[in-house]
Design a protein around this motif. Structure first.
Motif, PDB file in Angstrom:
ATOM      1  N   SER A   9      -6.701  22.059 -20.491  1.00 48.75           N
ATOM      2  CA  SER A   9      -8.072  21.779 -20.920  1.00 48.75           C
ATOM      3  C   SER A   9      -8.257  20.285 -21.165  1.00 48.75           C
ATOM      4  O   SER A   9      -7.371  19.613 -21.720  1.00 48.75           O
ATOM      5  CB  SER A   9      -8.409  22.553 -22.204  1.00 48.75           C
ATOM      6  OG  SER A   9      -8.498  23.939 -21.938  1.00 48.75           O
ATOM      7  N   ASN A  28     -13.632  22.849 -15.897  1.00 48.47           N
ATOM      8  CA  ASN A  28     -12.853  22.070 -16.860  1.00 48.47           C
ATOM      9  C   ASN A  28     -13.558  20.779 -17.284  1.00 48.47           C
ATOM     10  O   ASN A  28     -13.057  19.679 -17.101  1.00 48.47           O
ATOM     11  CB  ASN A  28     -11.477  21.732 -16.289  1.00 48.47           C
ATOM     12  CG  ASN A  28     -10.476  21.376 -17.384  1.00 48.47           C
ATOM     13  OD1 ASN A  28     -10.660  21.734 -18.543  1.00 48.47           O
ATOM     14  ND2 ASN A  28      -9.424  20.668 -17.015  1.00 48.47           N
ATOM     15  N   ARG A  40     -12.642  26.014 -18.838  1.00 53.07           N
ATOM     16  CA  ARG A  40     -11.804  25.397 -17.805  1.00 53.07           C
ATOM     17  C   ARG A  40     -11.930  26.139 -16.480  1.00 53.07           C
ATOM     18  O   ARG A  40     -12.099  25.515 -15.415  1.00 53.07           O
ATOM     19  CB  ARG A  40     -10.341  25.382 -18.271  1.00 53.07           C
ATOM     20  CG  ARG A  40      -9.359  24.797 -17.276  1.00 53.07           C
ATOM     21  CD  ARG A  40      -7.963  24.655 -17.885  1.00 53.07           C
ATOM     22  NE  ARG A  40      -7.481  25.906 -18.421  1.00 53.07           N
ATOM     23  CZ  ARG A  40      -6.884  26.867 -17.693  1.00 53.07           C
ATOM     24  NH1 ARG A  40      -6.722  26.697 -16.386  1.00 53.07           N
ATOM     25  NH2 ARG A  40      -6.455  27.966 -18.263  1.00 53.07           N
TER      26      ARG A  40
END
Length: 504
Positions: A434, A388, A383
């Motif tokens: 995430s 991400n 991330r």
């Protein structure tokens, strides 16, 4: 493909630092996919049937190099039992099945004519999955290069591989892309090249002394980086082809799957802390950095030097952003110990370039932990460091060692508990931002394990490998996973003491 040398390990448990209320699958994002996986050579069998020709894995196992001289000649015999397996998936409630296509079955010589029987098999498998409401998530190349291409030009060491792979990928897109909406170009390229071109423990068994001792040819100092470069080229070529020719009409997505343990320092010493950071770059960053930033990690570039192939500006543009998602195969956390002496050697291999003691040899001495929290650190790293990206956990599981292959064992409560641990960490990572898209257990069935033959079982469903019909049977973990997929709750484990594997 399960991770290296599990059959040798005795891992300590690190307690899972979570305290959450009971969860159900409905607590995960809308559209989140739950499934299970296999791969062609590991599960299909039928290696000499209906026009299929050998891959490098056939050659390797049939020459007796695998553990206990096991082969995938029959494996779980899914080639003849795919309808039974799809029925199992449907009854369990899986959203998706992750599997691979055998290049040697579809295009037996690696290039040229399509094998009609191979085409028929994969069309039938895909149709059977869709008829049961199960999404096919398809890996194009899962380490099983046609032997003919290895013989002709040394496989991944030649740029010719890129052209042949692209034509093969085109065949897959053209024939299956109307129904397959999730494509993976390569599975675990970062493992394939180390086993095949550094230590030589895996096909095509290329290495050089003192880094490998079971090879008749190879160069551990240079070949891993050349092979990796050609795999990057092949990935970028296939993604470009798919996006330019197929994606708009077929409305699918394409990515790559990387082996991604998480490395932690063996001690608090600064040199071990730095070594762990290097290993995360050398393992995950080796491919992620080019795919996001268009070049290798600066640390890797500085330590490997001119042996690392040059990524041109044109290729950099082609590599950057060449994925719609990233697949992650994650099982464990590895303790990392610095070895600066190795870096000063005149000839170096991958581990020496990273300046570490080979983590797999190190953990044979007990320097490893089972810690699902490491998955959270890995996802945080993706991330923060790589923007991400959308992520599928494509492999995650729990192995059991068996000595008696005829043993039928259904009581695998530790597997259910381990999977719960990982799902809880995954849920917390999603809450932390995430971009997670799905989770696949390795494996749906007991399979031929690349490093362990049939002595290591990961299957939610067992397979009697001694029975002619390869009888399937459900384990407790399959019933647990099915209950969860149908609305059951996840709860923190009652006991923190779960061994990473159980030895019968």
């Amino acid at each position: 493909m399960a991770p290296l040398l599990f059959f040798l390990l005795g891992l300590r448990l690190a307690a899972l630092p979570v305290d959450v209320a009971a969860l159900t699958r409905h607590d995960f994002p809308d559209g989140f996919i739950f499934g299970a996986g296999t791969s062609a050579y590991q599960v299909e069998g039928g290696v000499a049937e209906d026009g299929r020709k050998p891959s490098i894995w056939d050659t390797y196992t049939q020459q007796g190099y695998s553990v206990n001289k096991a082969t995938g000649d029959v494996a779980a015999d899914q080639y003849h039992h795919y309808k039974d397996d799809v029925k199992i998936m449907h009854e369990m409630g899986l959203d998706a099945s992750r599997f691979s296509i055998s290049w040697s079955r579809l295009i037996p010589d690696g290039r040229g004519d399509i094998n009609p029987k191979g085409l028929e098999y994969y069309n039938n498998l895909i149709d059977e999955l869709l008829q049961h409401g199960i999404q096919p998530h398809v890996t194009i190349y899962h380490c099983d290069l046609p032997q003919s291409l290895q013989d002709e030009y040394n496989g991944l060491l030649s740029p010719k591989f890129v052209d042949d792979y692209t034509m093969y990928a085109d065949t897959c897109f053209k024939n299956f892309g109307d129904r397959v909406k999730h494509w993976v170009t390569l599975n675990e390229p970062n493992v394939e090249i180390l086993g095949g071109y550094d230590t030589g423990e895996l096909p095509p068994q290329r290495c050089s002394y003192p880094f490998g001792t079971n090879c008749t040819a190879g160069n551990s100092t240079t070949e891993p980086y050349i092979a990796a470069y050609h795999l990057l080229l092949a990935h970028a070529s296939a993604v470009s082809l798919y996006r330019e020719k197929y994606q708009v009409t077929q409305k699918g997505e394409i990515g790559i799957t990387l082996y991604a343990p998480w490395y932690e320092p063996a001690t608090d010493a600064s040199q071990d802390v730095a070594a762990a950071m290097r290993m995360n770059e050398f393992t995950l960053g080796w491919f992620m950095h080019p795919l996001v930033h268009g070049d290798y990690p600066p640390m890797m570039r500085s330590r490997v030097g001119a042996r690392l192939p040059v990524i041109s500006m044109e290729l950099s543009k082609k590599l950057s952003g060449s994925f719609d998602f990233i697949g992650v195969n994650h099982y464990l956390m590895l303790r990392t110990c610095a070895n600066d002496t190795a870096f000063n050697m005149r000839q170096r291999n991958y581990w020496a370039d990273a300046g570490v003691v080979d983590p797999y040899k190190y953990m044979q001495e007990g320097h490893a932990e089972y810690g699902p929290w490491a998955l959270g650190k890995l996802l945080d790293h993706l991330r923060v460091e790589y923007g991400n990206p959308p992520v599928f956990i494509h492999e995650n599981g729990w192995p059991r060692i068996v000595k008696n292959l005829s043993e039928i064992e259904t009581d695998d409560d530790p597997r259910s508990m381990v999977l719960q641990d990982f799902l809880l960490v995954l849920y917390l990572s999603i809450r932390n931002g995430s971009d997670m898209r799905g989770y696949f257990v390795w494996s749906l069935l007991d399979v031929f394990e690349f490093l362990n033959g049939y002595g290591l079982r990961y299957g939610l469903c067992g397979v009697d490998m001694t029975a002619e019909g390869r009888t399937r049977y459900l384990r407790k973990s399959a019933r647990w996973y099915s209950a969860f997929l149908n609305g059951g709750e996840l709860r923190p484990p009652a006991s923190p003491k779960i061994p990473f594997y159980d030895s019968a």
